[in-house]
Design a protein around this motif. Structure first.
Motif, PDB file in Angstrom:
ATOM      1  N   LEU A 255       0.842  -1.201   0.000  1.00  0.00           N
ATOM      2  CA  LEU A 255       0.000   0.000   0.000  1.00  0.00           C
ATOM      3  C   LEU A 255       0.875   1.248   0.000  1.00  0.00           C
ATOM      4  N   VAL A 256       0.716   2.059  -1.017  1.00  0.00           N
ATOM      5  CA  VAL A 256       1.414   3.345  -1.124  1.00  0.00           C
ATOM      6  C   VAL A 256       0.364   4.410  -1.406  1.00  0.00           C
ATOM      7  N   HIS A 257       0.295   5.425  -0.548  1.00  0.00           N
ATOM      8  CA  HIS A 257      -0.671   6.499  -0.742  1.00  0.00           C
ATOM      9  C   HIS A 257      -0.191   7.426  -1.867  1.00  0.00           C
ATOM     10  N   VAL A 258      -1.115   7.790  -2.726  1.00  0.00           N
ATOM     11  CA  VAL A 258      -0.776   8.676  -3.839  1.00  0.00           C
ATOM     12  C   VAL A 258      -0.256  10.014  -3.317  1.00  0.00           C
ATOM     13  N   GLU A 259      -0.831  10.498  -2.205  1.00  0.00           N
ATOM     14  CA  GLU A 259      -0.372  11.766  -1.641  1.00  0.00           C
ATOM     15  C   GLU A 259       1.105  11.706  -1.250  1.00  0.00           C
ATOM     16  N   ASP A 260       1.514  10.581  -0.636  1.00  0.00           N
ATOM     17  CA  ASP A 260       2.922  10.428  -0.261  1.00  0.00           C
ATOM     18  C   ASP A 260       3.817  10.382  -1.497  1.00  0.00           C
TER      19      ASP A 260
ATOM     20  N   GLU B 131       8.636   0.673   0.151  1.00  0.00           N
ATOM     21  CA  GLU B 131       7.572   0.587  -0.843  1.00  0.00           C
ATOM     22  C   GLU B 131       7.416   1.900  -1.606  1.00  0.00           C
ATOM     23  N   LEU B 132       7.591   3.015  -0.913  1.00  0.00           N
ATOM     24  CA  LEU B 132       7.465   4.311  -1.571  1.00  0.00           C
ATOM     25  C   LEU B 132       8.585   4.530  -2.580  1.00  0.00           C
ATOM     26  N   THR B 133       9.789   4.094  -2.252  1.00  0.00           N
ATOM     27  CA  THR B 133      10.898   4.245  -3.206  1.00  0.00           C
ATOM     28  C   THR B 133      10.678   3.376  -4.443  1.00  0.00           C
ATOM     29  N   ILE B 134      10.060   2.203  -4.265  1.00  0.00           N
ATOM     30  CA  ILE B 134       9.745   1.362  -5.420  1.00  0.00           C
ATOM     31  C   ILE B 134       8.686   2.040  -6.282  1.00  0.00           C
ATOM     32  N   ALA B 135       7.650   2.589  -5.629  1.00  0.00           N
ATOM     33  CA  ALA B 135       6.606   3.290  -6.381  1.00  0.00           C
ATOM     34  C   ALA B 135       7.186   4.460  -7.159  1.00  0.00           C
ATOM     35  N   HIS B 136       8.158   5.157  -6.575  1.00  0.00           N
ATOM     36  CA  HIS B 136       8.785   6.268  -7.290  1.00  0.00           C
ATOM     37  C   HIS B 136       9.622   5.758  -8.459  1.00  0.00           C
ATOM     38  N   ALA B 137      10.212   4.573  -8.309  1.00  0.00           N
ATOM     39  CA  ALA B 137      10.933   3.974  -9.441  1.00  0.00           C
ATOM     40  C   ALA B 137       9.976   3.666 -10.583  1.00  0.00           C
ATOM     41  N   VAL B 138       8.774   3.190 -10.242  1.00  0.00           N
ATOM     42  CA  VAL B 138       7.762   2.946 -11.272  1.00  0.00           C
ATOM     43  C   VAL B 138       7.375   4.257 -11.941  1.00  0.00           C
TER      44      VAL B 138
END
Length: 372
Positions: free
Chosen positions: A59-64, A80-87
């Protein structure tokens, strides 16, 4: 591994891919002709990145993610947030490149290799709406990101070592079968990522002989079965979106495949029956396109309402520029607006109040505004 489409399977998929093709065409046509198309395309990067982690069970919040992308984290970013930013960076890299680049050997090498980290931070990959002032703090922000990634890897490595060795147990007492190794720390000589990527690319000629939506579903199903990249499994959905763009089916933006896939039940996405999986992927495209059309309705209505507020303003008013910035992000903060428009924090708050967009609670950590 061979991938073939026989007549029986094709007939069972006909209704699903016909609906998917229709929805994709409608979305592409509307985004291409709409004045909010650019903002919709930029917002899609954020939503699809968060959805990719959702599909992976995180779970990664779009706001974050928005704040992390703006180098305005309120706390240390999670793994998880760093992975989402990689995406997110990978989607921007694919979008700024030639439509067929991501599916080429060179493109896959960049996206799958260490070059992605540098490519994602290159000036030409950054959002065209980003402020030049962001580059001032980029060194410090990137250092914080790297330290957060190191901390996350160390923590996960310690847990993994505890799993392999056992707390307080002898090495000789380890089980014969090695548990799963999600980080690849212990290596796997039989897991040849280069060969697996080559096997997956061999499916592209078959997909080219099929309608665009069905070909995309076949490619993603092949990616799920082949699993070329152990630590970048999320790349498959982005390659599917790039494939739809290279076929000209969705050329106005990079399609958000994961946004629709996350609403499909896991049992269907991971079914043992191939036809069920293909139907699930086709339905994911249809659901994502339907969600995109609804988002276009919201953005168009929001733009019309904001235009009414600055229609009679002076020619050098900052409100039109603010409106474009708001339409390009899931949410904005006063600091982001101040940095983008080069105004003071007080001026940013005044502009946000004048333009009349809704304030979002933001779980008590910051004040934010956005279009829901």
């Amino acid at each position: 591994m061979r991938y073939e489409i026989d007549n029986t399977l094709l007939k069972s998929l006909l209704p699903a891919f016909a609906l998917a093709e229709d929805m994709l065409a409608r979305l592409d046509e509307r985004v291409a002709r709409s004045p909010v198309g650019a903002g919709f395309a930029e917002r899609g990067h954020f939503f699809d990145a968060a959805s990719a982690l959702w599909v992976a069970g995180e779970l990664v919040h779009v706001e974050d993610l928005v704040l992390h992308d703006a180098h305005m984290d309120s706390r240390t970013p999670s793994h998880e947030l760093t992975i989402a930013h990689a995406v997110l960076r990978a989607r921007r890299r694919i979008w700024t490149a030639d439509p067929i680049w991501a599916l080429s050997g060179a493109g896959l090498n960049v996206l799958a290799g260490a070059g992605l980290e540098d490519a994602g931070r290159a000036p030409e990959v950054r959002s065209t709406l980003a402020s030049p002032d962001e580059e001032k703090d980029e060194g410090e922000a990137l250092l914080s990101m790297e330290l957060a990634e190191i901390d996350a890897v160390l923590a996960r490595s310690q847990r993994l070592l505890d799993t392999h060795l056992g707390r307080g147990s002898k090495v000789e007492e380890r089980p014969k079968e090695t548990p799963a190794d999600p980080l690849g720390l212990f290596g796997d000589e039989e897991w040849d990522e280069a060969q697996r990527l080559s096997d997956w690319r061999a499916v592209i000629p078959l997909a080219e002989e099929l309608p665009s939506a069905l070909g995309a579903a076949v490619l993603f199903e092949a990616w799920e079965r082949t699993e070329p990249l152990r630590r970048q499994h999320w790349l498959g959905g982005l390659l599917v979106s790039s494939y739809l763009r290279s076929r000209g089916k969705v050329a106005s933006h990079l399609f958000s495949f994961y946004a629709g896939l996350k609403v499909i039940r896991h049992e269907r996405r991971r079914s043992r029956d191939r036809a069920t999986r293909l139907l699930a992927f086709l339905e994911a495209m249809r659901e994502s396109a339907a969600a995109g059309l609804k988002d276009m309705d919201r953005l168009s209505l929001a733009r019309t309402q904001m235009e009414l507020r600055f229609r009679d303003r002076r020619s050098n008013s900052s409100l039109p520029q603010l409106a474009e910035f708001v339409l390009s992000r899931p949410m904005v903060s006063s600091t982001m607006v101040a940095r983008q428009l080069r105004v003071t924090s007080r001026g940013a708050l005044n502009l946000l109040n004048e333009i009349g967009i809704r304030e979002i609670t933001g779980r008590g950590r910051y004040r934010a505004w956005g279009i829901i």
